[in-house]
Design a protein around this motif. Sequence first.
Motif, PDB file in Angstrom:
ATOM      1  N   LEU A 154      -1.988 -28.518  45.362  1.00 49.69           N
ATOM      2  CA  LEU A 154      -1.514 -29.895  45.212  1.00 49.69           C
ATOM      3  C   LEU A 154      -0.514 -30.235  46.310  1.00 49.69           C
ATOM      4  O   LEU A 154       0.294 -29.383  46.701  1.00 49.69           O
ATOM      5  CB  LEU A 154      -0.852 -30.082  43.839  1.00 49.69           C
ATOM      6  N   PRO A 155      -0.551 -31.452  46.807  1.00 48.05           N
ATOM      7  CA  PRO A 155       0.358 -31.817  47.913  1.00 48.05           C
ATOM      8  C   PRO A 155       1.826 -31.830  47.515  1.00 48.05           C
ATOM      9  O   PRO A 155       2.685 -31.468  48.310  1.00 48.05           O
ATOM     10  CB  PRO A 155      -0.112 -33.235  48.305  1.00 48.05           C
ATOM     11  N   TRP A 156       2.136 -32.247  46.284  1.00 52.57           N
ATOM     12  CA  TRP A 156       3.517 -32.297  45.808  1.00 52.57           C
ATOM     13  C   TRP A 156       3.522 -32.493  44.300  1.00 52.57           C
ATOM     14  O   TRP A 156       2.492 -32.783  43.685  1.00 52.57           O
ATOM     15  CB  TRP A 156       4.317 -33.403  46.492  1.00 52.57           C
ATOM     16  N   SER A 157       4.690 -32.285  43.691  1.00 54.18           N
ATOM     17  CA  SER A 157       4.819 -32.457  42.240  1.00 54.18           C
ATOM     18  C   SER A 157       5.952 -33.440  41.958  1.00 54.18           C
ATOM     19  O   SER A 157       6.736 -33.779  42.850  1.00 54.18           O
ATOM     20  CB  SER A 157       5.092 -31.120  41.557  1.00 54.18           C
ATOM     21  N   GLN A 158       6.043 -33.898  40.713  1.00 54.29           N
ATOM     22  CA  GLN A 158       7.000 -34.926  40.343  1.00 54.29           C
ATOM     23  C   GLN A 158       7.553 -34.644  38.949  1.00 54.29           C
ATOM     24  O   GLN A 158       6.813 -34.253  38.043  1.00 54.29           O
ATOM     25  CB  GLN A 158       6.315 -36.294  40.364  1.00 54.29           C
ATOM     26  N   GLY A 159       8.842 -34.832  38.777  1.00 51.27           N
ATOM     27  CA  GLY A 159       9.474 -34.550  37.488  1.00 51.27           C
ATOM     28  C   GLY A 159       9.534 -35.728  36.540  1.00 51.27           C
ATOM     29  O   GLY A 159       9.952 -35.584  35.389  1.00 51.27           O
ATOM     30  N   LYS A 160       9.134 -36.926  37.020  1.00 55.82           N
ATOM     31  CA  LYS A 160       9.101 -38.119  36.192  1.00 55.82           C
ATOM     32  C   LYS A 160       7.713 -38.749  36.248  1.00 55.82           C
ATOM     33  O   LYS A 160       7.048 -38.720  37.281  1.00 55.82           O
ATOM     34  CB  LYS A 160      10.149 -39.140  36.670  1.00 55.82           C
ATOM     35  N   GLY A 161       7.309 -39.365  35.136  1.00 59.55           N
ATOM     36  CA  GLY A 161       5.968 -39.940  35.056  1.00 59.55           C
ATOM     37  C   GLY A 161       5.832 -41.301  35.701  1.00 59.55           C
ATOM     38  O   GLY A 161       4.714 -41.785  35.892  1.00 59.55           O
ATOM     39  N   HIS A 162       6.941 -41.952  36.028  1.00 60.01           N
ATOM     40  CA  HIS A 162       6.921 -43.304  36.596  1.00 60.01           C
ATOM     41  C   HIS A 162       6.081 -44.261  35.752  1.00 60.01           C
ATOM     42  O   HIS A 162       5.475 -45.205  36.274  1.00 60.01           O
ATOM     43  CB  HIS A 162       6.440 -43.281  38.051  1.00 60.01           C
ATOM     44  N   ASN A 163       6.023 -43.981  34.487  1.00 57.39           N
ATOM     45  CA  ASN A 163       5.466 -44.864  33.464  1.00 57.39           C
ATOM     46  C   ASN A 163       6.043 -44.336  32.157  1.00 57.39           C
ATOM     47  O   ASN A 163       5.715 -43.221  31.742  1.00 57.39           O
ATOM     48  CB  ASN A 163       3.942 -44.822  33.443  1.00 57.39           C
ATOM     49  N   GLU A 164       6.910 -45.113  31.536  1.00 59.52           N
ATOM     50  CA  GLU A 164       7.647 -44.611  30.374  1.00 59.52           C
ATOM     51  C   GLU A 164       6.725 -44.154  29.259  1.00 59.52           C
ATOM     52  O   GLU A 164       6.990 -43.167  28.564  1.00 59.52           O
ATOM     53  CB  GLU A 164       8.582 -45.709  29.864  1.00 59.52           C
ATOM     54  N   TYR A 165       5.608 -44.845  29.079  1.00 57.81           N
ATOM     55  CA  TYR A 165       4.687 -44.555  27.980  1.00 57.81           C
ATOM     56  C   TYR A 165       3.858 -43.299  28.266  1.00 57.81           C
ATOM     57  O   TYR A 165       3.667 -42.463  27.389  1.00 57.81           O
ATOM     58  CB  TYR A 165       3.802 -45.773  27.721  1.00 57.81           C
ATOM     59  N   ILE A 166       3.392 -43.175  29.509  1.00 58.68           N
ATOM     60  CA  ILE A 166       2.669 -41.955  29.893  1.00 58.68           C
ATOM     61  C   ILE A 166       3.625 -40.768  29.887  1.00 58.68           C
ATOM     62  O   ILE A 166       3.252 -39.665  29.461  1.00 58.68           O
ATOM     63  CB  ILE A 166       2.020 -42.135  31.284  1.00 58.68           C
ATOM     64  N   HIS A 167       4.856 -40.977  30.339  1.00 58.79           N
ATOM     65  CA  HIS A 167       5.850 -39.901  30.358  1.00 58.79           C
ATOM     66  C   HIS A 167       6.079 -39.347  28.953  1.00 58.79           C
ATOM     67  O   HIS A 167       6.112 -38.123  28.753  1.00 58.79           O
ATOM     68  CB  HIS A 167       7.161 -40.425  30.936  1.00 58.79           C
ATOM     69  N   ILE A 168       6.220 -40.223  27.972  1.00 58.86           N
ATOM     70  CA  ILE A 168       6.425 -39.780  26.588  1.00 58.86           C
ATOM     71  C   ILE A 168       5.184 -39.070  26.066  1.00 58.86           C
ATOM     72  O   ILE A 168       5.282 -38.022  25.409  1.00 58.86           O
ATOM     73  CB  ILE A 168       6.777 -40.983  25.690  1.00 58.86           C
ATOM     74  N   LEU A 169       4.011 -39.628  26.348  1.00 56.14           N
ATOM     75  CA  LEU A 169       2.758 -39.012  25.894  1.00 56.14           C
ATOM     76  C   LEU A 169       2.605 -37.599  26.453  1.00 56.14           C
ATOM     77  O   LEU A 169       2.279 -36.667  25.716  1.00 56.14           O
ATOM     78  CB  LEU A 169       1.578 -39.878  26.328  1.00 56.14           C
ATOM     79  N   VAL A 170       2.848 -37.433  27.743  1.00 50.99           N
ATOM     80  CA  VAL A 170       2.649 -36.139  28.399  1.00 50.99           C
ATOM     81  C   VAL A 170       3.694 -35.122  27.951  1.00 50.99           C
ATOM     82  O   VAL A 170       3.367 -33.958  27.691  1.00 50.99           O
ATOM     83  CB  VAL A 170       2.683 -36.310  29.931  1.00 50.99           C
ATOM     84  N   THR A 171       4.936 -35.525  27.836  1.00 53.89           N
ATOM     85  CA  THR A 171       6.017 -34.571  27.561  1.00 53.89           C
ATOM     86  C   THR A 171       6.309 -34.369  26.076  1.00 53.89           C
ATOM     87  O   THR A 171       6.838 -33.329  25.693  1.00 53.89           O
ATOM     88  CB  THR A 171       7.318 -35.011  28.254  1.00 53.89           C
ATOM     89  N   GLU A 172       5.958 -35.363  25.230  1.00 50.93           N
ATOM     90  CA  GLU A 172       6.297 -35.263  23.811  1.00 50.93           C
ATOM     91  C   GLU A 172       5.099 -35.359  22.869  1.00 50.93           C
ATOM     92  O   GLU A 172       5.225 -35.065  21.680  1.00 50.93           O
ATOM     93  CB  GLU A 172       7.315 -36.344  23.438  1.00 50.93           C
ATOM     94  N   GLY A 173       3.961 -35.802  23.363  1.00 48.15           N
ATOM     95  CA  GLY A 173       2.759 -35.820  22.553  1.00 48.15           C
ATOM     96  C   GLY A 173       2.404 -37.189  21.984  1.00 48.15           C
ATOM     97  O   GLY A 173       3.150 -38.157  22.106  1.00 48.15           O
ATOM     98  N   VAL A 174       1.240 -37.230  21.341  1.00 45.48           N
ATOM     99  CA  VAL A 174       0.678 -38.480  20.832  1.00 45.48           C
ATOM    100  C   VAL A 174       1.564 -39.110  19.768  1.00 45.48           C
ATOM    101  O   VAL A 174       1.822 -40.322  19.793  1.00 45.48           O
ATOM    102  CB  VAL A 174      -0.730 -38.233  20.252  1.00 45.48           C
ATOM    103  N   PHE A 175       2.050 -38.309  18.823  1.00 49.64           N
ATOM    104  CA  PHE A 175       2.826 -38.867  17.710  1.00 49.64           C
ATOM    105  C   PHE A 175       4.163 -39.444  18.178  1.00 49.64           C
ATOM    106  O   PHE A 175       4.643 -40.436  17.628  1.00 49.64           O
ATOM    107  CB  PHE A 175       3.035 -37.810  16.631  1.00 49.64           C
ATOM    108  N   ALA A 176       4.755 -38.833  19.185  1.00 51.63           N
ATOM    109  CA  ALA A 176       6.000 -39.368  19.740  1.00 51.63           C
ATOM    110  C   ALA A 176       5.757 -40.725  20.395  1.00 51.63           C
ATOM    111  O   ALA A 176       6.566 -41.655  20.256  1.00 51.63           O
ATOM    112  CB  ALA A 176       6.591 -38.401  20.758  1.00 51.63           C
TER     113      ALA A 176
END
Length: 265
Positions: A154-176
């Motif tokens: 991968l060319p680079w990685s990122q610690g933030k999703g730059h989309n609050e809703y996707i960020h919550i889904l990816v880091t905390e799951g569907v129910f969150a």
Amino acid sequence: MLFLFAKSKKTCIILFIADLLCFYCSISTGTRISFVGNICFMIFAVILIFLLHRKEKSTSELKCHLKRYGLVLAAFGVIFFILVKFFGRLNGDLETTIGEFENMGSLSAFDSFGSWRGYIWRIGLESVPDFWLTGIGLDNYRDAFEYRADFSTLPWSQGKGHNEYIHILVTEGVFALVNYLALLFYAFFTGMKSALKSINKDRVNAVVTCIFLTMFIAYTSQACFNSSVVNTAPYFWVVLGMVMTKNHQRPFGYRKKLKQRQSKS
């Protein structure tokens, strides 16, 4: 919003100047994300004007609000034209945005969308099937990159999703995510109910609620392209609380209990 509902002429002039300054500052940030909040705010504001008019039924108030809204919109347009045409602000950003939408068909074009936000979203969403229940880790969005078998390529990685809703889904799951969205919808509809029901009884409460509602809409719309930031998130949570006025909050099961009391009486 203060300008729309202001009463005295002097206050209107002061607030109109403040409007122009705020709009200029938002453009001067040099970020396209500011336009997402501005556009969604302006669209919601005019919808809110008509909704309030349906309850208030005052033609003079409607005309006054629409005139002021049109004045603000025209002034914003003039400022935007001058800054873009004569000072070169956002010229490159506008061309980039148009190009991104025209080339959304391919994977590489999607990845480069929104200053490479598409790439960040894609990597995060591809991890969801494996971690849909609990997420990949609280605020550990970078783990979605490091978890991949092809991480080294991968060319680079990122610690933030730059989309609050996707960020919550990816880091905390569907129910969150469902829980967070439920909170936002509850706050929005509680605020709308308070504003519309109190416009004829308690105008001050209705106006203040409308002001916070537009702030709420501006934040939640730009959150589609940004993650929660320490500098701005505290203001959002204050606004969220101010939208949910106490007099229109209802606990779960309220309607059922109300019907039972009415049937007994």
